[in-house]
Design an enzyme around this catalytic site. Structure first.
Site, PDB file in Angstrom:
ATOM      1  N   ASP A 204     114.842  48.995  50.253  1.00  0.00           N
ATOM      2  CA  ASP A 204     114.274  47.702  49.820  1.00  0.00           C
ATOM      3  C   ASP A 204     114.439  47.621  48.305  1.00  0.00           C
ATOM      4  OD1 ASP A 204     112.502  45.318  49.457  1.00  0.00           O
ATOM      5  OD2 ASP A 204     111.908  45.741  51.518  1.00  0.00           O
ATOM      6  N   GLY A 225     117.356  49.440  46.363  1.00  0.00           N
ATOM      7  CA  GLY A 225     118.650  48.784  46.200  1.00  0.00           C
ATOM      8  C   GLY A 225     118.583  47.331  46.622  1.00  0.00           C
ATOM      9  N   PHE A 227     120.543  44.577  48.977  1.00  0.00           N
ATOM     10  CA  PHE A 227     121.526  44.563  50.063  1.00  0.00           C
ATOM     11  C   PHE A 227     122.707  43.619  49.827  1.00  0.00           C
ATOM     12  CE2 PHE A 227     117.644  42.655  52.466  1.00  0.00           C
ATOM     13  CZ  PHE A 227     117.854  41.364  52.018  1.00  0.00           C
ATOM     14  N   HIS A 245     115.638  35.864  58.889  1.00  0.00           N
ATOM     15  CA  HIS A 245     114.998  34.534  58.827  1.00  0.00           C
ATOM     16  C   HIS A 245     114.720  34.079  57.390  1.00  0.00           C
ATOM     17  CE1 HIS A 245     110.342  35.457  58.814  1.00  0.00           C
ATOM     18  NE2 HIS A 245     110.988  36.212  57.958  1.00  0.00           N
TER      19      HIS A 245
HETATM   20  C1  SAM Z   1     109.819  39.063  54.966  1.00  0.00           C
HETATM   21  S1  SAM Z   1     109.826  40.629  54.186  1.00  0.00           S
HETATM   22  C2  SAM Z   1     109.975  41.680  55.609  1.00  0.00           C
HETATM   23  C3  SAM Z   1     109.535  43.082  55.354  1.00  0.00           C
HETATM   24  C4  SAM Z   1     109.559  43.991  56.592  1.00  0.00           C
HETATM   25  N1  SAM Z   1     110.885  44.130  57.161  1.00  0.00           N
HETATM   26  C5  SAM Z   1     108.590  43.462  57.617  1.00  0.00           C
HETATM   27  O1  SAM Z   1     109.007  42.854  58.595  1.00  0.00           O
HETATM   28  O2  SAM Z   1     107.394  43.639  57.412  1.00  0.00           O
HETATM   29  C6  SAM Z   1     111.444  40.665  53.456  1.00  0.00           C
HETATM   30  C7  SAM Z   1     111.778  41.952  52.724  1.00  0.00           C
HETATM   31  O3  SAM Z   1     113.124  41.835  52.223  1.00  0.00           O
HETATM   32  C8  SAM Z   1     113.170  42.461  50.969  1.00  0.00           C
HETATM   33  N2  SAM Z   1     114.326  41.960  50.211  1.00  0.00           N
HETATM   34  C9  SAM Z   1     114.519  40.699  49.744  1.00  0.00           C
HETATM   35  N3  SAM Z   1     115.689  40.609  49.094  1.00  0.00           N
HETATM   36  C10 SAM Z   1     116.256  41.844  49.158  1.00  0.00           C
HETATM   37  C11 SAM Z   1     117.480  42.378  48.669  1.00  0.00           C
HETATM   38  N4  SAM Z   1     118.346  41.611  47.988  1.00  0.00           N
HETATM   39  N5  SAM Z   1     117.750  43.676  48.902  1.00  0.00           N
HETATM   40  C12 SAM Z   1     116.865  44.459  49.597  1.00  0.00           C
HETATM   41  N6  SAM Z   1     115.682  43.998  50.106  1.00  0.00           N
HETATM   42  C13 SAM Z   1     115.389  42.703  49.874  1.00  0.00           C
HETATM   43  C14 SAM Z   1     111.847  42.069  50.339  1.00  0.00           C
HETATM   44  O4  SAM Z   1     111.510  42.876  49.242  1.00  0.00           O
HETATM   45  C15 SAM Z   1     110.896  42.208  51.515  1.00  0.00           C
HETATM   46  O5  SAM Z   1     110.349  43.512  51.600  1.00  0.00           O
END
Ligand code: SAM
Length: 335
Positions: A204, A225, A227, A245
């Site tokens: 994350d 990192g 993604f 989503h």
């Molecule tokens: C809606 S949350 C979902 C978190 C977890 N998977 C859950 O369902 O509880 C979205 C996650 O995507 C991560 N995120 C957003 N942009 C990102 C990126 N460019 N690279 C890595 N993680 C990212 C956010 O920090 C966050 O933790």
């Protein structure tokens, strides 16, 4: 929102309840904020008693609790208040607590974004870009308290989801499981308990992984990192819960392609999402869909829409596993 808000047979009442629905929501945010539910055990208590303990105005508290009780949060019992199933979920110590989740929706930045919802209507773009041009993820990166509340909310909403996922899917065959955008690692930690021979990698953004540092162990590695920019770990199992989503199709395909690039032969990708409900009635997936539009420019999708994303990114849907929670597991394999 409570389903009863929009199912009244009286058209005035339908509109009035919906138009003023923010009032119920605000009452919920503020009582979650003061930890009201934590002060109520199994014996009914009066608003006066609760207010004295919480140092708030007794009559105002009674009136807010009366409204919330009308929507199923708390119950009125002989002039006092007791828990309902929903208000119990607001307790911090409930194993599936939604306290932080309720607080997150009360964050001022969420309200400011929704104030500008018309921008989304006019353009199809996130209303958030008018309020926080840097985007929600960068905003959280520089606002520590909001970041903490958001991460806690994600953990909070995942308690129930993780239980449903655990019951529905056998993780025992995996050796290395990567949770991409895994937040504070609550799902991954639960999965590793069900797969005692597997190692896990939590991937994350740096500010989120930092918040999960207490989870690190010889079986659970933290990898900070982005993604869109950084290479993803090579794993035979990937979890991607409520990530796709958050994004419009173009970015969603980029994320899936990045996983495809790192995935060795035979790997499985588990996309865990709430599919948009085909029912006409009120359903949380439709509310979540508008939140995704306004906050991030993302969307809730149907199964065929996910299949299309997989096809564009080098995956194929192998099967869809429903869960008792509000999410489905879409198992995809590289083609
Ligand atoms: C809606 S949350 C979902 C978190 C977890 N998977 C859950 O369902 O509880 C979205 C996650 O995507 C991560 N995120 C957003 N942009 C990102 C990126 N460019 N690279 C890595 N993680 C990212 C956010 O920090 C966050 O933790």
């Amino acid at each position: 929102m409570d389903a009863s808000l929009s199912t009244s047979s009286n058209p005035f009442d339908t509109l009035a309840q919906l138009a003023g629905g923010y009032c119920v929501a605000r009452c919920l945010h503020v009582v979650a904020g003061i930890g009201l539910a934590d002060h109520l055990e199994e014996t009914p208590r009066s608003a006066e008693e609760l207010a004295a303990e919480l140092q708030v105005h007794p009559e105002a508290l009674a009136r807010m609790m009366r409204l919330l009780a009308a929507h199923g949060v708390f119950e009125v019992h002989e002039g006092a208040f007791k828990h309902s199933a929903a208000s119990r979920l607001l307790r911090q110590d409930h194993p599936q607590s939604l306290k932080a989740f309720a607080k997150m929706f009360g964050l001022p930045v969420f309200w400011q974004i929704f104030e500008g919802l018309e921008h989304s209507l006019q353009t199809g773009r996130p209303a958030a870009e008018k309020v926080i041009p840097e985007g929600l993820w960068d905003y959280f990166g520089t606002h520590a308290e909001e970041n903490r509340i958001f991460n806690a909310a994600m953990t909070s909403k995942s308690f129930g989801q993780a239980a449903g996922v655990m019951a529905a899917y056998d993780f025992s065959g995996f050796e290395t499981i990567g949770d991409i955008g895994g937040g504070r690692g609550h799902l991954l930690a639960a999965v590793l308990q069900k797969a005692p021979n597997a190692k896990g990698i939590l991937f994350d953004l740096p500010n989120v992984v930092e918040d999960a540092s207490e989870l690190a162990s010889d079986r659970l590695e933290l990898q900070a990192g982005n993604f869109f920019k950084d290479p993803l770990p090579a794993c035979d199992g990937y979890l991607l819960m409520e990530i796709i989503h958050d994004w419009a199709d173009e970015e969603a395909v980029k994320i899936l392609k990045a996983i495809r690039q790192s995935a060795p032969e035979g790997a499985k990708l588990l996309v865990i999402e709430q599919l948009i409900s085909p029912d006409q009635g009120p359903h949380w997936s439709k509310m979540l869909d508008i939140h995704m539009l306004a906050l991030l420019g993302g969307r809730q999708r149907s199964l065929p829409e996910y299949q299309h994303l997989f096809e564009q990114s080098g995956f194929r849907l192998a099967r869809m596993v429903p869960t008792v929670a509000d999410v489905s597991i879409l198992e995809a394999v590289p083609v």
